[in-house]
Write a protein that holds these residues in place. Structure first.
Motif, PDB file in Angstrom:
ATOM      1  N   CYS A   3     -10.187  36.366  15.378  1.00  0.00           N
ATOM      2  CA  CYS A   3      -9.164  35.698  16.579  1.00  0.00           C
ATOM      3  C   CYS A   3      -9.952  36.894  18.305  1.00  0.00           C
ATOM      4  N   GLY A   4      -9.941  36.555  18.906  1.00  0.00           N
ATOM      5  CA  GLY A   4     -10.238  36.773  20.798  1.00  0.00           C
ATOM      6  C   GLY A   4      -8.650  37.446  21.040  1.00  0.00           C
ATOM      7  N   LEU A   5      -8.464  38.067  20.940  1.00  0.00           N
ATOM      8  CA  LEU A   5      -7.212  39.001  22.062  1.00  0.00           C
ATOM      9  C   LEU A   5      -7.522  38.867  23.441  1.00  0.00           C
ATOM     10  N   ASP A   6      -6.933  38.465  23.997  1.00  0.00           N
ATOM     11  CA  ASP A   6      -7.364  39.127  26.294  1.00  0.00           C
ATOM     12  C   ASP A   6      -6.243  40.299  25.799  1.00  0.00           C
ATOM     13  N   LEU A   7      -6.754  41.732  26.621  1.00  0.00           N
ATOM     14  CA  LEU A   7      -6.395  42.886  27.195  1.00  0.00           C
ATOM     15  C   LEU A   7      -4.535  42.621  27.823  1.00  0.00           C
ATOM     16  N   ASP A   8      -4.878  42.703  28.879  1.00  0.00           N
ATOM     17  CA  ASP A   8      -3.943  42.448  29.867  1.00  0.00           C
ATOM     18  C   ASP A   8      -3.083  41.458  30.013  1.00  0.00           C
ATOM     19  N   ILE A  92     -11.136  39.784  24.416  1.00  0.00           N
ATOM     20  CA  ILE A  92     -11.819  38.492  25.419  1.00  0.00           C
ATOM     21  C   ILE A  92     -11.530  39.519  26.893  1.00  0.00           C
ATOM     22  N   THR A  93     -11.896  39.867  27.744  1.00  0.00           N
ATOM     23  CA  THR A  93     -11.233  40.703  28.731  1.00  0.00           C
ATOM     24  C   THR A  93     -12.096  40.670  29.950  1.00  0.00           C
ATOM     25  N   ALA A  94     -11.550  40.169  31.017  1.00  0.00           N
ATOM     26  CA  ALA A  94     -11.953  39.382  32.546  1.00  0.00           C
ATOM     27  C   ALA A  94     -12.165  41.155  33.218  1.00  0.00           C
ATOM     28  N   ARG A  95     -11.461  42.296  32.119  1.00  0.00           N
ATOM     29  CA  ARG A  95     -11.416  43.580  33.131  1.00  0.00           C
ATOM     30  C   ARG A  95     -13.115  43.864  33.306  1.00  0.00           C
ATOM     31  N   PRO A  96     -13.654  44.216  34.812  1.00  0.00           N
ATOM     32  CA  PRO A  96     -15.135  44.434  35.260  1.00  0.00           C
ATOM     33  C   PRO A  96     -15.507  45.638  33.917  1.00  0.00           C
ATOM     34  N   LEU A 122     -13.898  36.689  34.303  1.00  0.00           N
ATOM     35  CA  LEU A 122     -13.086  35.445  35.351  1.00  0.00           C
ATOM     36  C   LEU A 122     -12.987  34.033  34.450  1.00  0.00           C
ATOM     37  N   GLY A 123     -12.628  32.997  33.966  1.00  0.00           N
ATOM     38  CA  GLY A 123     -13.021  31.953  33.359  1.00  0.00           C
ATOM     39  C   GLY A 123     -13.967  30.982  33.030  1.00  0.00           C
ATOM     40  N   THR A 124     -14.753  32.549  32.061  1.00  0.00           N
ATOM     41  CA  THR A 124     -15.894  32.433  31.861  1.00  0.00           C
ATOM     42  C   THR A 124     -15.308  32.501  29.693  1.00  0.00           C
ATOM     43  N   GLU A 139      -3.795  34.971  24.605  1.00  0.00           N
ATOM     44  CA  GLU A 139      -4.162  34.704  25.891  1.00  0.00           C
ATOM     45  C   GLU A 139      -3.185  34.292  26.958  1.00  0.00           C
ATOM     46  N   ASP A 140      -3.316  35.727  28.134  1.00  0.00           N
ATOM     47  CA  ASP A 140      -1.721  34.917  28.976  1.00  0.00           C
ATOM     48  C   ASP A 140      -1.544  34.507  30.423  1.00  0.00           C
ATOM     49  N   ASN A 141      -3.213  34.279  30.965  1.00  0.00           N
ATOM     50  CA  ASN A 141      -3.592  33.092  31.681  1.00  0.00           C
ATOM     51  C   ASN A 141      -3.610  32.293  31.187  1.00  0.00           C
ATOM     52  N   PRO A 142      -2.689  31.221  32.015  1.00  0.00           N
ATOM     53  CA  PRO A 142      -2.676  29.947  31.842  1.00  0.00           C
ATOM     54  C   PRO A 142      -3.536  28.657  32.437  1.00  0.00           C
ATOM     55  N   VAL A 143      -5.060  29.077  32.656  1.00  0.00           N
ATOM     56  CA  VAL A 143      -5.718  28.259  33.529  1.00  0.00           C
ATOM     57  C   VAL A 143      -6.626  28.806  32.119  1.00  0.00           C
ATOM     58  N   GLU A 144      -7.086  30.104  31.642  1.00  0.00           N
ATOM     59  CA  GLU A 144      -7.715  30.898  30.730  1.00  0.00           C
ATOM     60  C   GLU A 144      -7.134  29.948  29.436  1.00  0.00           C
ATOM     61  N   ALA A 145      -6.179  29.951  29.168  1.00  0.00           N
ATOM     62  CA  ALA A 145      -5.852  29.995  27.805  1.00  0.00           C
ATOM     63  C   ALA A 145      -6.151  27.973  27.420  1.00  0.00           C
ATOM     64  N   GLU A 146      -6.254  27.586  28.419  1.00  0.00           N
ATOM     65  CA  GLU A 146      -6.630  26.051  28.418  1.00  0.00           C
ATOM     66  C   GLU A 146      -7.856  25.262  28.516  1.00  0.00           C
TER      67      GLU A 146
END
Ligand code: MG
Length: 190
Positions: A3-8, A92-96, A122-124, A139-146
């Motif tokens: 399971c991949g989890l977003d952080l923020d 799986i995070t977009a944090r740099p 972001l976006g990858t 995920e909490d980002n709707p675009v990334e979730a799609e």
């Protein structure tokens, strides 16, 4: 199963320390429950736009912000329950990448046990999820979730700032309790 989890916004609640910094810098009291945009640059706070955008870039690049945040409601329970149900968990995070150390320390200090954390622009995230072979993501980002929905079961955790966004392929979770109910059931019947 992985399971991949977003952080923020999923494990880590940055909103209170961000709100505190907005108050300190601009003298504006704003409550995160009223933030109706995923992208904070689009918030209408009556602040000069260029100054606010520069402030956000500076704020989200500052490791101290991440160190002082608290976990989201239900996250610790949720991770433990998913593990008990047999899931392996990765972030799986977009944090740099310069935030990798503070991220690992923060997870450890709050008892949030992930096997690994992948930093990706972001976006990858879908590419990372595909490469890792994850079965589900939160995920909490709707675009990334799609985009994640093209490669796995993609769940969007309901937040004030993503409620107005329509998602077609990702499915919504109301809370971490809801996440546990659905993902543990998925595991049970796999
Ligand atoms: Mg997020």
């Amino acid at each position: 199963m992985l399971c991949g989890l977003d952080l923020d916004g999923v494990l880590c609640d940055l909103a209170p320390p961000v709100a505190a910094r907005i108050a300190r810098r601009f003298g504006v009291a704003t409550h995160p429950s009223a933030w109706t945009r995923y992208d904070l640059r689009e918030l209408e706070l009556g602040l000069p736009r260029s100054a606010f955008v520069a402030f956000l870039d500076e704020t989200f690049g500052d490791p101290a912000l991440y160190a002082e945040a608290h976990p989201t409601d239900g996250a610790a329970y949720g991770l433990a329950a998913l593990r008990d149900a047999g899931w392996r968990l990765v972030g799986i995070t977009a944090r740099p990448a310069h935030l990798a150390d503070v991220t690992v320390r923060w997870l450890r200090s709050h008892g949030l046990d992930l096997d690994d954390v992948h930093h990706t622009p972001l976006g990858t995230k879908a590419e990372v999820a595909r490469r890792l072979g994850v079965r589900a993501t939160v995920e909490d980002n709707p675009v990334e979730a799609e985009s994640l929905a093209a490669v796995c079961d993609s769940w969007l955790l309901d937040r004030p700032y993503n409620r107005r966004d329509l998602v077609r392929r990702a499915r919504r979770l109301q809370s971490w309790d809801d996440a546990v109910g659905r993902l543990c059931q998925l595991e049970l019947f796999a």
